[in-house]
Design an enzyme around this catalytic site. Structure first.
Site, mmCIF file in Angstrom:
data_model
loop_
_atom_site.group_PDB
_atom_site.id
_atom_site.type_symbol
_atom_site.label_atom_id
_atom_site.label_comp_id
_atom_site.label_asym_id
_atom_site.label_seq_id
_atom_site.Cartn_x
_atom_site.Cartn_y
_atom_site.Cartn_z
ATOM 1 C CE LYS A 213 0.519 18.053 11.769
ATOM 2 N NZ LYS A 213 -0.689 17.884 10.976
ATOM 3 C CD GLU A 219 8.578 4.356 11.543
ATOM 4 O OE1 GLU A 219 8.161 5.153 12.413
ATOM 5 O OE2 GLU A 219 7.835 3.644 10.857
ATOM 6 N N GLY A 270 0.711 16.171 7.237
ATOM 7 C CA GLY A 270 2.056 15.664 6.951
ATOM 8 C C GLY A 270 2.338 15.547 5.460
ATOM 9 N NE ARG A 271 -2.837 12.429 3.298
ATOM 10 C CZ ARG A 271 -3.257 12.190 4.532
ATOM 11 N NH1 ARG A 271 -2.386 11.925 5.482
ATOM 12 N NH2 ARG A 271 -4.541 12.223 4.842
ATOM 13 C CD GLU A 356 -0.599 8.896 5.403
ATOM 14 O OE1 GLU A 356 -0.299 10.097 5.486
ATOM 15 O OE2 GLU A 356 0.133 7.992 5.842
ATOM 16 C CG HIS A 387 13.160 -1.488 -21.233
ATOM 17 N ND1 HIS A 387 13.415 -2.123 -22.429
ATOM 18 C CD2 HIS A 387 13.174 -0.164 -21.488
ATOM 19 C CE1 HIS A 387 13.606 -1.202 -23.367
ATOM 20 N NE2 HIS A 387 13.461 -0.003 -22.826
ATOM 21 C CE LYS A 515 2.125 5.903 12.994
ATOM 22 N NZ LYS A 515 1.744 7.302 13.157
#
Ligand code: F6P
Length: 546
Positions: A213, A219, A270-271, A356, A387, A515
């Protein structure tokens, strides 16, 4: 033919925080009198209509809420609270494009991305939204046709919302994937992530999508630069053909050397962005028609959220039960168990969506909240989770509400496996609720290895407390339409609890400090300068430099 989504409010309505409502007080009394002690087994034995009374239909999703620690009175008080808080006005303000993301001064309009032309109040965005959508889908179709494009591998480079949504949807809809095309997702700045993909692809046949965005995320930029360097080192020459960007920051993408860019807008969080150009990998994987079906499914849930009375409004009811568990029962986590391997990444996607959005501790006015907010959301697909950690769900010291997601019709031919999967899904919610008393466990044959163990003590080890709550969501089939509806259901549920808690579900200041500190530590890793650092960080940095 579409009908209007709802009246447009002229301004952002005032919010009343949940703990300041009369219904909150009523719920306190209700919890003390009935809620705390509610026994699901007795409730089902008493009321033959319980399952029907506490089950709800929304577009594409049937929800059985009857194994939750609620009764109709609980839901009544919760809905009253939602009304007192002004949830409906707040929801309408979101749909109308009011800047409800106040701390960033932005509207919240991911719903406009999936509205068909002519659906008010989104018409004012229709040209820009459909302009990008049409261009992106046309491009996706070109790439998809590997015989013409020559592209066999698509690598999406992005993180957070620019990774989790597309990755989850591509995995869920792999039955619709184009043959001969492999989709890869690289997110972590850890070089292992990119390297593992680059080892498997051929530069001439690979398309890199740089998804961000902001187009500034450390990253993503690091991975994009490393991918470009690798591409050139492999003899690749046409960066413009092999790299595209999906971003709101078209200028930064151009500076990177990318000429094909699909944009979106600051009013897409963003999400909440998989419906925008960030969905390009989805469109390439499943094709334009299926991408439009995904949008249509989400829109059908938007309409349900906008129009259904709160008493039958599924995202609202789920959000209210979340609040009931968090603030009255004190449950601090919720486990999501999709009984569909395609939904393996759904829990990870929901972690960002919910935690978030609602992992906040001050309200919109900046007041510290006197109650808990977002639970920890976690999970694995069934039956795998059974399991691993289901032991703790059944017999551990914490009560953790579980959300089962089952799909009636499989997208494969292994009918017997599918029946086993569904039997397990039903059995787990049944076992959590029923439990097993120690006297029942005592009647069971003792395993040989434990013959010397005290029978009563062993019976206590083998007993289950039961009365552990769960929700079961049923889909007819996992299709683009039903998946779109399911995701939108979760988005609006998060909106509901966030609104009642009085928080801004659409900012994420909590990611900023780490950050900034990483930015300061990066040069120190090169120089070894530990001056002014705390003892622990200084020690760790020194050891890492050895
Ligand atoms: O982790 C913080 C965050 O800003 C998320 O909200 C977002 O989805 C992610 O980083 C990626 O951001 P961008 O799409 O700008 O690279």
């Amino acid at each position: 033919m579409t009908t209007p989504v709802r009246a447009v409010p002229a301004r952002i309505p005032a919010l009343v925080r949940c703990d300041q409502t009369a219904a909150w007080q009523a719920l306190r009394g209700h919890y003390e009198a009935h809620g705390r002690e509610l026994d699901l087994r007795e409730a089902f034995a008493r009321d033959a209509q319980r399952a029907a009374a506490l089950s709800f239909e929304a577009p594409e999703v049937f929800a059985d809420l009857s194994k939750n620690l609620v009764d109709t009175a609980t839901l009544h008080f919760l809905v009253e609270m939602a009304r007192e808080c002004g949830l409906e006005a707040r929801r309408d303000a979101m749909f109308a494009g009011e800047p409800i993301n106040a701390t960033e001064g932005r509207a919240v309009l991911h719903t406009a991305l999936r509205a068909p032309r002519g659906a008010t109040p989104f018409d004012r965005f229709a040209d820009e939204v459909n302009g990008v959508l049409d261009a992106m889908l046309a491009y996706a179709e070109q790439v998809r046709d590997a015989s013409h494009s020559g592209i066999h591998d698509v690598v999406n480079i992005g993180i957070g919302g620019s990774d989790l949504g597309p990755q989850m949807v591509v995995g869920a809809l792999d039955a619709y994937a184009a043959p001969g095309l492999s989709m890869h997702f690289v997110s972590n700045v850890d070089g292992h992530d990119l390297t593992r993909v680059l080892m498997r692809v051929n530069a001439r046949e690979t398309l890199f999508i740089v998804a961000s965005k902001t187009f500034t995320t450390q990253e993503t930029m690091a991975n994009a630069e490393a991918a470009r360097a690798w591409f050139l080192a492999q003899g690749g020459s046409d960066v413009a053909k092999h790299f595209v960007a999906t971003t709101t920051n078209v200028e930064a993408a151009a500076r990177f050397g990318i000429t094909t860019t699909f944009g979106f807008w600051d009013w897409v969080g963003g999400r909440y962005s998989l419906w925008s150009a960030i969905g390009l990998p989805i469109a390439i994987a499943i094709g334009a028609a299926n991408f439009r079906a995904l949008l249509a499914g989400a829109h059908s849930m938007d309409r349900h959220f906008a129009e259904a009375p709160l008493e039958r409004n599924l995202p609202v009811l789920l959000g209210l039960i979340d609040l009931w568990y968090r603030n009255f029962h004190g449950f601090s986590s919720r486990s999501v168990a999709p009984y569909h391997q395609g939904l393996a990444r759904l829990p990870a996607y929901l972690q960002q969506l919910e935690m978030e959005s609602n992992g906040k501790r001050v309200d919109l006015a900046g007041q510290t909240l006197p109650f808990a907010t977002s639970p920890v959301v976690w999970g694995e697909p069934g039956t795998n989770g059974q399991h691993a950690y289901f032991q703790m769900l059944h017999q551990g010291s914490d009560v953790i509400p579980v959300e089962f997601i089952a799909v009636r019709a499989p997208s494969h031919d292994l009918a017997d496996s599918h029946r086993k999967l569904l039997a397990n899904c039903l059995a787990q919610s049944q076992a959590l609720m029923q439990g097993k008393r120690a006297d029942e466990a005592r009647q069971e044959r003792t395993p040989t290895a434990a013959v010397d163990f005290d029978r009563d003590a062993l019976a206590r080890h083998r007993s289950f407390p039961g009365n552990r709550p769960s929700t079961t969501l049923l889909l007819e089939a996992l299709t683009p339409v039903s998946l779109g509806a399911l995701i939108a259901l979760y988005e609006h549920r998060v909106f509901t609890s966030g609104t009642l808690w009085g928080i801004n579900s659409f900012d994420q200041w909590g990611v900023e400090l780490g950050k900034a500190l990483a930015g300061q530590l990066l040069p120190r890793l090169a120089t070894g300068d530990v001056q002014g650092l705390d003892g622990s960080t200084a020690q760790l940095l020194a050891r890492l430099r050895r």
